[in-house]
Design a protein around this motif. Structure first.
Motif, mmCIF file in Angstrom:
data_model
loop_
_atom_site.group_PDB
_atom_site.id
_atom_site.type_symbol
_atom_site.label_atom_id
_atom_site.label_comp_id
_atom_site.label_asym_id
_atom_site.label_seq_id
_atom_site.Cartn_x
_atom_site.Cartn_y
_atom_site.Cartn_z
ATOM 1 N N ILE A 1 19.724 2.286 42.363
ATOM 2 C CA ILE A 1 18.717 3.119 43.028
ATOM 3 C C ILE A 1 19.357 3.984 44.106
ATOM 4 N N LEU A 2 20.224 3.379 44.925
ATOM 5 C CA LEU A 2 20.824 4.127 46.024
ATOM 6 C C LEU A 2 21.767 5.222 45.515
ATOM 7 N N VAL A 3 22.586 4.904 44.523
ATOM 8 C CA VAL A 3 23.552 5.894 44.027
ATOM 9 C C VAL A 3 22.836 7.042 43.324
ATOM 10 N N THR A 4 21.893 6.714 42.457
ATOM 11 C CA THR A 4 21.185 7.775 41.725
ATOM 12 C C THR A 4 20.389 8.666 42.666
ATOM 13 N N SER A 5 19.669 8.045 43.606
ATOM 14 C CA SER A 5 18.887 8.861 44.545
ATOM 15 C C SER A 5 19.791 9.645 45.482
ATOM 16 N N GLY A 6 20.899 9.027 45.918
ATOM 17 C CA GLY A 6 21.812 9.736 46.810
ATOM 18 C C GLY A 6 22.442 10.952 46.151
ATOM 19 N N LEU A 7 22.857 10.831 44.901
ATOM 20 C CA LEU A 7 23.420 11.977 44.189
ATOM 21 C C LEU A 7 22.369 13.077 43.999
ATOM 22 N N PHE A 8 21.130 12.668 43.747
ATOM 23 C CA PHE A 8 20.066 13.663 43.560
ATOM 24 C C PHE A 8 19.821 14.450 44.839
ATOM 25 N N PHE A 9 19.737 13.749 45.979
ATOM 26 C CA PHE A 9 19.484 14.445 47.253
ATOM 27 C C PHE A 9 20.692 15.263 47.694
ATOM 28 N N ALA A 10 21.897 14.856 47.303
ATOM 29 C CA ALA A 10 23.096 15.555 47.771
ATOM 30 C C ALA A 10 23.433 16.789 46.939
ATOM 31 N N PHE A 11 23.243 16.737 45.617
ATOM 32 C CA PHE A 11 23.730 17.812 44.750
ATOM 33 C C PHE A 11 22.612 18.619 44.076
ATOM 34 N N ASP A 12 21.442 18.037 43.892
ATOM 35 C CA ASP A 12 20.378 18.746 43.175
ATOM 36 C C ASP A 12 19.332 19.338 44.112
ATOM 37 N N CYS A 13 18.963 18.577 45.136
ATOM 38 C CA CYS A 13 17.874 19.032 46.003
ATOM 39 C C CYS A 13 18.181 20.338 46.738
ATOM 40 N N PRO A 14 19.405 20.588 47.236
ATOM 41 C CA PRO A 14 19.641 21.895 47.894
ATOM 42 C C PRO A 14 19.403 23.083 46.969
ATOM 43 N N TYR A 15 19.856 22.978 45.750
ATOM 44 C CA TYR A 15 19.659 24.082 44.806
ATOM 45 C C TYR A 15 18.190 24.229 44.428
ATOM 46 N N LEU A 16 17.510 23.087 44.186
ATOM 47 C CA LEU A 16 16.103 23.135 43.777
ATOM 48 C C LEU A 16 15.200 23.621 44.904
ATOM 49 N N SER A 17 15.478 23.193 46.130
ATOM 50 C CA SER A 17 14.641 23.648 47.252
ATOM 51 C C SER A 17 14.815 25.135 47.508
ATOM 52 N N GLU A 18 16.000 25.698 47.185
ATOM 53 C CA GLU A 18 16.237 27.120 47.369
ATOM 54 C C GLU A 18 15.639 27.943 46.240
ATOM 55 N N LYS A 19 15.759 27.482 45.014
ATOM 56 C CA LYS A 19 15.301 28.241 43.864
ATOM 57 C C LYS A 19 13.819 28.033 43.550
ATOM 58 N N ILE A 20 13.311 26.812 43.811
ATOM 59 C CA ILE A 20 11.914 26.517 43.425
ATOM 60 C C ILE A 20 11.045 26.354 44.665
ATOM 61 N N THR A 21 11.114 25.186 45.330
ATOM 62 C CA THR A 21 10.271 24.911 46.490
ATOM 63 C C THR A 21 10.888 23.801 47.329
ATOM 64 N N PRO A 22 10.738 23.846 48.642
ATOM 65 C CA PRO A 22 11.241 22.748 49.494
ATOM 66 C C PRO A 22 10.439 21.463 49.370
ATOM 67 N N ALA A 23 9.331 21.498 48.651
ATOM 68 C CA ALA A 23 8.527 20.277 48.503
ATOM 69 C C ALA A 23 9.194 19.251 47.594
ATOM 70 N N ILE A 24 10.156 19.679 46.800
ATOM 71 C CA ILE A 24 10.804 18.740 45.859
ATOM 72 C C ILE A 24 11.574 17.653 46.594
ATOM 73 N N PRO A 25 12.463 17.981 47.531
ATOM 74 C CA PRO A 25 13.129 16.891 48.254
ATOM 75 C C PRO A 25 12.173 16.072 49.115
ATOM 76 N N ALA A 26 11.102 16.679 49.600
ATOM 77 C CA ALA A 26 10.136 15.918 50.406
ATOM 78 C C ALA A 26 9.423 14.867 49.561
ATOM 79 N N ILE A 27 8.975 15.265 48.394
ATOM 80 C CA ILE A 27 8.298 14.308 47.505
ATOM 81 C C ILE A 27 9.283 13.236 47.029
#
Length: 476
Positions: A73-99
């Motif tokens: 859980i920690l590794v998968t979620s940590g990789l998601f917040f570190a590498f995917d959320c910055p790109y997704l919050s910039e291209k789509i919406t900042p609500a993705i990392p919040a949710i």
């Protein structure tokens, strides 16, 4: 030696003042007891569990799979917040990392609440409680006159018109309540036992089932959420630089997608299965055994179901949380001596070993009325207020030629003989039955023990006839 001289033998003989603040003398040291810190109940807990934080955290001993769950859980979620959320919050919406953050913290909270709590362990019976329960069962079965007999394994009770069998646990020495079962891994009886889950490192029972269900349900949402947006991230990057370049630019996304893909099926399937169990008010243990049927018309209908899916879900998830029964952080109370119950002269041949040892260690006449010197003359006394002489069992004092109240008078002088009074029956110390292990032959006993050897039925007649014997002796 001069009286006022400063030399001589008196100069060497000096008095030293005794300090009252020094250490205690050797005569007082044996009476001092070292004060030990009171121990808590979790330190002597009989089950196979591990405790942390002074008993606040309770887990099973096999916690290796639990740590694997944490790492995934920690590794998968940590990789998601570190590498995917910055790109997704910039291209789509900042609500993705919040949710995603809300789901992550909810998953971790329910996981730790499930793993670190008491699942509903039932306390084991104390030796006295177990002996009393077995004695009651033996008496109910009519086997109190014989030796020890194991209690029956089942007892039947009626719940909502359905007959439910309560099984006796030979480890915990209790009749398990309905829906309770004994976990072989934790060695505990758990109330409303569902199953032992190695992924959470604990049993799942009455007190943590709702947290377990919320954990797998929220983990299902988190896994689907991460998997969906990782694929979205890869697709958006492949549209700009191509698919292979997108994989090279975000290798962490590939790892997250693989982990989520292989775990989402089992997690979502487990959530659906427990949703079905909650809606029908069943446990995993009952469903695997096929104990109940969902149809009311059948003979083995579920007596715990309310007949309504909404009511069953509310009862399982929103009902009051029962307190812990083991009090693992409570202090161990010092053992207090307990007096044996009234024996009434009955030999405890059908009692268990612990009861016999308790009866042997306790004076048998503590719970009976004491016999004063005014009620019955005592042998071996110079006066009515003198101390009793000891008498050896099996060797009664021979009667004297002239009955009197001197110190040579034996016990048989006070008791009329059978030849003189044919209408009365008495028991001598040889004839009185002695329970095994309680009054061995040849051991010195006091007068109170001698009077207890006589049966209860003969004590009243003994007192009456002894008074009559005194009247005859006084007339002579």
């Amino acid at each position: 030696m001069t009286p006022g001289g400063g030399s001589g033998p008196m100069k060497d003989c000096e008095y030293s003042q005794i300090s009252t603040h020094s250490s205690s003398s050797p005569m007082e040291s044996p009476h001092k007891k070292k004060k030990t810190a009171p121990r808590r109940k979790w330190e002597v807990f009989p089950g196979r569990n591990k405790f942390f934080c002074n008993g606040r955290i309770m887990m099973a001993r096999q916690t290796g799979v639990f740590y694997l769950t944490l790492v995934l859980i920690l590794v998968t979620s940590g990789l998601f917040f570190a590498f995917d959320c910055p790109y997704l919050s910039e291209k789509i919406t900042p609500a993705i990392p919040a949710i995603g953050g809300i789901l992550f913290f909810f998953v971790m909270g329910t996981l730790l609440r499930t793993s670190f709590s008491d699942p509903g362990v039932l306390p084991r019976a104390t030796p006295d409680e177990a002996a009393d329960l077995e004695r009651q069962i033996d008496i109910a079965n009519g086997s109190s006159s014989g030796g020890y007999r194991p209690p029956p394994r089942t007892k039947e009770v009626i719940i909502n018109g359905q007959t439910v069998k309560l099984k006796y646990c030979f480890t915990c020495k209790i009749f398990r309540p309905p829906r309770a079962s004994h976990c072989s891994l934790c060695d505990n009886c758990v109330e409303r036992f569902d199953h032992h889950c190695p992924w959470v490192g604990n049993c799942v029972g009455k007190r943590n089932y709702r947290f377990f269900y919320m954990f797998i349900l929220s983990l299902s949402f988190l896994t689907v959420f991460i998997f969906a947006f990782v694929i979205t991230h890869v697709i958006l990057r492949s549209q700009q630089t191509g698919f292979l370049n997108a994989l090279k630019d975000s290798p962490a996304s590939v790892l997250e997608a693989v982990v989520c893909f292989f775990s989402v099926w089992s997690i979502v399937g487990l959530s659906g299965f427990h949703t079905y169990l909650i809606s029908s008010n069943q446990t995993t243990n009952e469903d695997i055994k096929g104990s109940w049927s969902n149809k009311r018309g059948k003979e083995n209908y579920n007596p715990y179901s309310y007949g309504n899916i909404f009511t069953n879900c509310c009862a399982a998830l929103c009902g009051p949380l029962s307190p812990s029964l083991i009090d693992r952080r409570g202090f161990i109370q010092p053992d207090t001596p307990q007096l044996a119950g009234p024996s009434n002269g009955i030999t405890m041949y059908g009692a268990t070993q612990s009861q016999s040892n308790m009866a042997a260690a306790t004076p048998l006449l503590q719970s009976e009325p004491s016999i004063t010197s005014e009620e019955l003359p005592l042998p071996g006394k110079t006066s009515l207020s003198g101390p009793c002489a000891t008498l050896t069992l099996g060797q009664p004092t021979p009667p004297s030629s002239m009955p009197n109240l001197t110190s040579d008078t034996g016990l048989t002088d006070m008791i009329p003989l059978k030849e003189e009074h044919e209408g009365h029956q008495f028991l001598t110390p040889e004839e009185a039955p002695s329970p095994p292990g309680m009054l061995p032959s040849g051991s010195p006993i006091t007068h109170s023990h001698t009077m207890h050897v006589l049966s209860l039925a003969s004590q009243d007649s003994l007192h009456e006839d002894s008074v009559r014997g005194l009247v005859k002796l006084s007339s002579v």
